[in-house]
Design a protein around this motif. Structure first.
Motif, PDB file in Angstrom:
ATOM      1  N   VAL A 112       0.840  -1.125   0.003  1.00 32.03           N
ATOM      2  CA  VAL A 112      -0.219   0.160   0.054  1.00 32.03           C
ATOM      3  C   VAL A 112       0.806   1.241   0.018  1.00 32.03           C
ATOM      4  N   TYR A 113       0.321   2.289  -0.297  1.00 32.25           N
ATOM      5  CA  TYR A 113       1.020   3.470  -0.373  1.00 32.25           C
ATOM      6  C   TYR A 113       1.032   4.134   1.044  1.00 32.25           C
ATOM      7  N   ASP A 116      -0.228  10.350   0.802  1.00 39.52           N
ATOM      8  CA  ASP A 116      -1.162  10.784  -0.419  1.00 39.52           C
ATOM      9  C   ASP A 116       0.119  11.231  -1.292  1.00 39.52           C
ATOM     10  N   GLY A 138     -10.085  -3.189  -3.747  1.00 40.91           N
ATOM     11  CA  GLY A 138      -9.320  -2.305  -4.467  1.00 40.91           C
ATOM     12  C   GLY A 138     -10.018  -2.137  -5.938  1.00 40.91           C
ATOM     13  N   SER A 139      -9.738  -1.190  -6.547  1.00 38.38           N
ATOM     14  CA  SER A 139     -10.215  -1.170  -8.123  1.00 38.38           C
ATOM     15  C   SER A 139      -9.464  -1.711  -9.241  1.00 38.38           C
ATOM     16  N   VAL A 158      -2.595   9.223  -5.994  1.00 42.68           N
ATOM     17  CA  VAL A 158      -2.909   8.084  -4.986  1.00 42.68           C
ATOM     18  C   VAL A 158      -3.121   8.588  -3.739  1.00 42.68           C
ATOM     19  N   ARG A 159      -3.654   7.870  -2.614  1.00 46.64           N
ATOM     20  CA  ARG A 159      -4.046   8.193  -1.221  1.00 46.64           C
ATOM     21  C   ARG A 159      -3.474   7.108  -0.277  1.00 46.64           C
ATOM     22  N   GLN A 162      -3.900   3.243   0.307  1.00 48.82           N
ATOM     23  CA  GLN A 162      -4.403   2.723  -0.911  1.00 48.82           C
ATOM     24  C   GLN A 162      -3.653   1.616  -1.354  1.00 48.82           C
ATOM     25  N   SER A 165      -1.351  -1.031  -7.198  1.00 42.10           N
ATOM     26  CA  SER A 165      -1.404  -1.757  -8.522  1.00 42.10           C
ATOM     27  C   SER A 165      -0.610  -1.448  -9.470  1.00 42.10           C
ATOM     28  N   ASP A 168      -1.480   1.613 -11.665  1.00 46.14           N
ATOM     29  CA  ASP A 168      -1.306   2.881 -11.434  1.00 46.14           C
ATOM     30  C   ASP A 168      -0.107   3.599 -11.863  1.00 46.14           C
TER      31      ASP A 168
END
Length: 233
Positions: A112-113, A116, A138-139, A158-159, A162, A165, A168
């Motif tokens: 994950v990030y 932000d 996730g999307s 990105v946040r 999140q 992927s 991204d």
């Protein structure tokens, strides 16, 4: 008993049997779909919750035994809501294809990030960390490894928190839009070098307009290396 009453009595007796057969067929389709989903999920998650949201209706009638075959699930995987399609077969023939809806929660380790990020930062400037998250929310598909991001950069904001992927990211171009480049121009045996600004992104071998200070119109140049372009004769 009149013939009409006898017919009504017979139908009343058959109705529960038909309903039971229909329920059994629906149960068979749901079981086949669930088994296929669980097999695809495997054992890589710490917690999985799989709930049926839609059971099939309008089940086909058949004289022989019914068989159920779940089809591959299309689209991103895993995801929170999806539909599995199940073929209902009898005697080797497909009678109908039925949908079975599911809601899924699958908790496991994912990248994950940490922060932000609104800029198109190169991947090596990003902070990623592994956390236990619901990857089905996730999307897009979770990033398999940060090693896959070499030579890439973010394509959109990105946040923090999140799931990362590969979708991204995009490849870093050899020359980026509004990037300062070394502009080479050859005249006979003489090569002149000047600084210019690329007017769009391009990769090696592509032609890009380059604006040079003091000129009114950009010149066309072919990208020859990262940050370098050669004026088109």
């Amino acid at each position: 008993m009149s013939l009409r009453l006898a017919s009504l009595f017979a139908l009343a007796c058959l109705a529960p049997a038909a309903a039971c057969a229909s329920d059994a067929a629906a149960d068979g389709a749901v079981a086949a779909a669930r088994a296929a989903v669980e097999q695809r999920l495997g054992h890589g998650y710490e917690h999985v919750q799989l709930d049926v949201t839609t059971r099939p209706e309008h089940l086909p009638a058949a004289k022989g035994a019914l068989e159920f075959r779940a089809l591959p699930i299309a689209g991103r995987w895993p995801r929170a809501r999806f539909t599995a399609m199940v073929e209902v077969r009898s005697g080797g023939r497909v009678l109908r294809t039925l949908p079975v809806g599911f809601a899924l929660s699958a908790t496991g380790q994912a990248w994950v990030y940490r922060d932000d990020v609104a800029e198109r930062l190169p991947a090596d400037q990003l902070q990623l960390e592994e956390r236990n998250v619901d990857v089905a929310l996730g999307s897009s598909a979770p990033l398999a490894s940060p090693d896959a991001l070499k030579g890439k950069r973010l394509r959109h904001p990105v946040r923090a928190g999140q799931v990362a992927s590969i979708e991204d990211f995009e490849d870093v171009p050899d020359v980026d839009n509004r990037q300062q480049v070394r502009l080479m121009a050859s005249y006979g045996g003489i090569t002149v070098e000047r600084a210019g600004v690329a007017m769009r992104a391009a990769n090696k071998g592509e032609t890009v307009p380059v604006q040079v200070a003091g000129t009114s119109e950009p010149v066309k140049a072919t990208v020859t290396d990262r940050g370098v372009a050669q004026v088109v004769p």
